[in-house]
Write an enzyme that holds these catalytic residues in place. Structure first.
Site, PDB file in Angstrom:
ATOM      1  N   LYS A 113       0.835  -1.208   0.000  1.00  0.00           N
ATOM      2  CA  LYS A 113       0.000   0.000   0.000  1.00  0.00           C
ATOM      3  C   LYS A 113       0.869   1.258   0.000  1.00  0.00           C
ATOM      4  O   LYS A 113       0.549   2.251  -0.645  1.00  0.00           O
ATOM      5  CB  LYS A 113      -0.942   0.005   1.212  1.00  0.00           C
ATOM      6  CG  LYS A 113      -2.083  -0.981   1.107  1.00  0.00           C
ATOM      7  CD  LYS A 113      -3.175  -0.452   0.175  1.00  0.00           C
ATOM      8  CE  LYS A 113      -4.436  -1.275   0.149  1.00  0.00           C
ATOM      9  NZ  LYS A 113      -4.316  -2.653  -0.297  1.00  0.00           N
ATOM     10  N   LYS A 193      -6.936 -11.698 -12.006  1.00  0.00           N
ATOM     11  CA  LYS A 193      -8.288 -12.015 -11.533  1.00  0.00           C
ATOM     12  C   LYS A 193      -9.226 -10.819 -11.649  1.00  0.00           C
ATOM     13  O   LYS A 193      -8.789  -9.679 -11.746  1.00  0.00           O
ATOM     14  CB  LYS A 193      -8.244 -12.571 -10.115  1.00  0.00           C
ATOM     15  CG  LYS A 193      -7.891 -11.586  -9.031  1.00  0.00           C
ATOM     16  CD  LYS A 193      -8.079 -12.270  -7.668  1.00  0.00           C
ATOM     17  CE  LYS A 193      -7.878 -11.287  -6.545  1.00  0.00           C
ATOM     18  NZ  LYS A 193      -8.146 -11.843  -5.235  1.00  0.00           N
ATOM     19  N   LYS A 196     -12.160  -4.988  -8.907  1.00  0.00           N
ATOM     20  CA  LYS A 196     -12.889  -3.721  -8.954  1.00  0.00           C
ATOM     21  C   LYS A 196     -11.997  -2.574  -9.436  1.00  0.00           C
ATOM     22  O   LYS A 196     -12.470  -1.606 -10.013  1.00  0.00           O
ATOM     23  CB  LYS A 196     -13.421  -3.431  -7.539  1.00  0.00           C
ATOM     24  CG  LYS A 196     -14.523  -2.435  -7.451  1.00  0.00           C
ATOM     25  CD  LYS A 196     -15.734  -2.870  -8.249  1.00  0.00           C
ATOM     26  CE  LYS A 196     -16.616  -1.722  -8.633  1.00  0.00           C
ATOM     27  NZ  LYS A 196     -17.575  -1.320  -7.624  1.00  0.00           N
TER      28      LYS A 196
END
Ligand code: TRP
Length: 326
Positions: A113, A193, A196
């Site tokens: 992150k 995969k 979103k």
């Protein structure tokens, strides 16, 4: 005999796609029949990375609507909005006092992150696993269905539970990760995969037939003249995989034969697949509309929050007593 408790959380980042459905929600449907389940929408975790405050409440609502439309039954499981149960943050603070900063800085999720949002490296991000540990320990959950990427966080949770027990006396059980029969759903782009964060990679549970057709139309395919075995990766593989996920072995075989015979017509395959997907999603969509129209979602949230807070308050008091705070 008391049922064992299961806890899991989904970040409130918007409506569900097929990846969420096959990967997580279908597993939850089975769990709700067997265990004492708490499924949470973790909005406090969602705000640790850049987000739109105006969309957050709506996103939380969308996740709950999708949960219910897909079959989670509010009579069988508890649905929690994390920020409505302030005991999470209070327990997280208490737990943070017994866990070393260096271990948190070392976690792969934190490093990822940090690299992804170099201008958004905040305290909450570092604190993320402690809050997650508090989520789980607050409910004394024994089983936690999670993806592989979350495994290190569960290890942190176990370390915290162990350390707390050693320092203050037996309080928390060490939770185990739990594998549901979740399935891998590939991205429509043919790489990686369904996700979103990648435009063009996903089909939402709420997509119309036209949207599904449009999205499938852009799945990359070859000329239809290649033959041999059906490929294991890329766009063509995605189309075949979707037939499998929607349990159409019959069509899988038919198109597999067409592929080998070099006479496959992808436009026809995509058209048929779009209809199959839409047919499978349409009861979920109808249910979603019905819930929106006639189910008192706000009341359910109030009721479930009340029950959640009762459980949470008991654990929190126990922890505070053991730590000598009350
Ligand atoms: N970190 C999890 C994820 O991103 C979400 C989460 C938060 C969670 N708290 C949890 C999952 C507690 C399981 C249990 O997927």
């Amino acid at each position: 005999m008391e049922k064992k408790r299961v806890y899991s959380g989904i970040r409130a980042t918007g409506r569900f796609h097929l990846g969420n459905y096959f990967g997580a929600v279908k597993g939850m449907l089975e769990l709700q029949d067997k265990y004492d389940c708490v499924f949470s929408v973790v909005d406090l975790h969602a705000i640790t990375t850049p987000y739109d405050p105006k969309a957050l409440r709506e996103n939380v609502r969308d996740v709950i609507l999708d949960y219910l439309a897909a079959g989670l039954d509010p009579e069988k499981c508890l649905i929690e909005i994390q920020s409505l149960v302030p005991e999470h943050t209070e327990l997280a603070y208490l737990l943070s006092t017994i866990y070393p900063v260096a271990r948190l800085e070392d976690l792969p999720t934190y490093k990822d992150k940090k690299a992804q949002y170099p201008k958004y490296v905040n305290m909450g991000l570092l604190y993320y696993p402690v809050l997650m540990a508090a989520d789980i320990l607050l409910y004394k959950a024994e089983f936690v269905p999670i993806g592989k990427d979350q495994e290190p966080h569960l290890e942190v949770t176990r370390e915290i539970a162990r350390k707390f027990n050693n320092m203050f006396g037996d309080t928390f059980a060490e939770p185990q990760s739990f594998k549901t029969d979740g399935e891998y759903v590939p991205s429509l782009t043919g790489e990686g995969k369904m996700s979103k964060t990648e435009a063009g990679s996903y089909i939402l549970l709420t997509d119309s037939l036209d949207e599904i057709k449009r999205k499938l139309a852009s799945v990359p395919t070859d000329s239809g003249e290649i033959g041999g075995e059906v490929p294991k990766s890329g766009g063509v593989a995605v189309l075949f995989e979707l037939l499998k996920l929607f349990e159409r072995e019959d069509l899988y075989k038919k198109y597999e034969k067409d592929y080998m015979d070099k006479k496959i017509r992808y436009s026809e395959m995509k058209e048929e697949l779009a209809n199959i997907i839409y047919e499978a999603l349409s009861p979920i969509q109808k249910k979603r509309e019905e819930i929106k129209r006639s189910f008192d979602l706000d009341n359910m949230v109030v009721e479930h929050t009340k029950i959640c807070r009762e459980i949470a308050a008991t654990t929190l008091l126990d922890a505070k007593q053991k730590m000598g705070l009350v």
